[in-house]
Motif scaffolding. Structure first.
Motif, mmCIF file in Angstrom:
data_model
loop_
_atom_site.group_PDB
_atom_site.id
_atom_site.type_symbol
_atom_site.label_atom_id
_atom_site.label_comp_id
_atom_site.label_asym_id
_atom_site.label_seq_id
_atom_site.Cartn_x
_atom_site.Cartn_y
_atom_site.Cartn_z
ATOM 1 N N ARG A 158 0.827 -1.207 0.000
ATOM 2 C CA ARG A 158 0.000 0.000 0.000
ATOM 3 C C ARG A 158 0.857 1.252 0.000
ATOM 4 O O ARG A 158 0.543 2.234 -0.697
ATOM 5 N N LEU A 159 1.935 1.261 0.779
ATOM 6 C CA LEU A 159 2.822 2.421 0.821
ATOM 7 C C LEU A 159 3.468 2.663 -0.536
ATOM 8 O O LEU A 159 3.513 3.801 -1.032
ATOM 9 N N ASN A 160 3.967 1.614 -1.150
ATOM 10 C CA ASN A 160 4.608 1.774 -2.460
ATOM 11 C C ASN A 160 3.603 2.194 -3.524
ATOM 12 O O ASN A 160 3.907 3.028 -4.386
ATOM 13 N N GLN A 161 2.405 1.632 -3.469
ATOM 14 C CA GLN A 161 1.368 2.018 -4.438
ATOM 15 C C GLN A 161 0.958 3.476 -4.262
ATOM 16 O O GLN A 161 0.563 4.135 -5.222
ATOM 17 N N ALA A 162 1.059 3.978 -3.024
ATOM 18 C CA ALA A 162 0.706 5.374 -2.748
ATOM 19 C C ALA A 162 1.835 6.337 -3.091
ATOM 20 O O ALA A 162 1.689 7.548 -2.923
ATOM 21 N N GLY A 163 2.968 5.802 -3.547
ATOM 22 C CA GLY A 163 4.063 6.661 -3.979
ATOM 23 C C GLY A 163 5.146 6.893 -2.951
ATOM 24 O O GLY A 163 6.061 7.688 -3.191
ATOM 25 N N PHE A 164 5.073 6.213 -1.802
ATOM 26 C CA PHE A 164 6.129 6.333 -0.806
ATOM 27 C C PHE A 164 7.289 5.412 -1.168
ATOM 28 O O PHE A 164 7.102 4.390 -1.832
ATOM 29 N N LYS A 165 8.463 5.772 -0.707
ATOM 30 C CA LYS A 165 9.645 4.939 -0.926
ATOM 31 C C LYS A 165 9.841 4.066 0.302
ATOM 32 O O LYS A 165 10.386 4.495 1.317
#
Length: 227
Positions: free
Chosen positions: A188-195
């Motif tokens: 979810r974090l990666n899909q939301a654009g977080f590294k």
């Protein structure tokens, strides 16, 4: 729920605090622990930095001297019930209409933003419920980095720009927070654009030497010191 504190009690290491350290490390304890629990990690993870470990504002209902950031739903086997579900929203007596998690976030943010701390040179980290709080608060501010030990991403909230890099470390034998919750949070974090860098270790609900070594390297890479 018992009356919460209205300000955070915070322990620093070293003492007295450095006037202008090269960087800061703030560590948030888990459910039922307290500010002293993660203090021994400070010299291991930030040997030349200034560390702080806050006490959560709510007293734990079962553990003498223990604290909590908000109430948890536990199943009979001791695992967290629906880790990505909203925590109980019954407010504490001194929290007004705020849910306990929002009250804790507000107190922590008030402390962070009223100290002489450069957030761009600060690593925020936490274990278990403290890892949840790390993401709840940390994604809103321009920290140098976030370290989540055995935690997960609970809610999508307003984010800082630029967003801080994240290290998640989780045990594949965790009996409290299932590893699937951490894997889902990573996705979810990666899909939301977080590294988000994710490391899965052979361990339970703990911080072992390998986790400490991984966190140390992350902090060493992402801390921002004076030029």
């Amino acid at each position: 729920m018992s009356d919460p504190d209205t300000i955070l009690e915070v322990i620093g290491f070293p003492q007295p605090p450095q006037a202008d350290p090269p960087y800061w490390l703030i560590l948030l304890h888990g459910w039922g622990a307290n500010a002293a629990d993660l203090l021994p990690l400070v010299p291991l993870l930030a040997p030349d930095g200034q560390g702080f470990t806050p006490n959560a504002p709510f007293p734990h209902p079962l553990v003498p001297g223990g604290r909590m950031w908000y109430e948890l739903n536990l199943q009979e086997d001791g695992t967290v019930r629906d880790p990505h579900g909203e925590p109980p929203r019954e407010p504490g007596p001194a929290a007004g209409d705020e849910a306990p998690i929002d009250y804790s976030c507000r107190l922590l943010e008030q402390w962070l933003t009223t100290q002489d701390i450069d957030l761009s040179r600060t690593i925020l980290g936490g274990f278990s419920q403290g890892g949840v709080m790390t993401l709840e608060v940390g994604l809103k501010y321009p920290f140098a980095g976030l370290v989540v030990f055995s935690g997960y991403w609970l809610r999508s909230l307003p984010r800082s720009e630029p967003s801080p890099p994240i290290l998640m470390i989780h045990g594949n034998q965790d009996p409290v927070i299932p590893v699937q919750a951490a894997q889902d949070s990573r996705d979810r974090l990666n899909q939301a654009g977080f590294k988000c860098t994710y490391r899965e270790l052979t361990m339970g609900h703990t911080i072992n030497d390998q986790a400490i070594a991984l966190a140390y390297q992350f902090i060493k890479t992402h801390k921002k010191v004076h030029k």
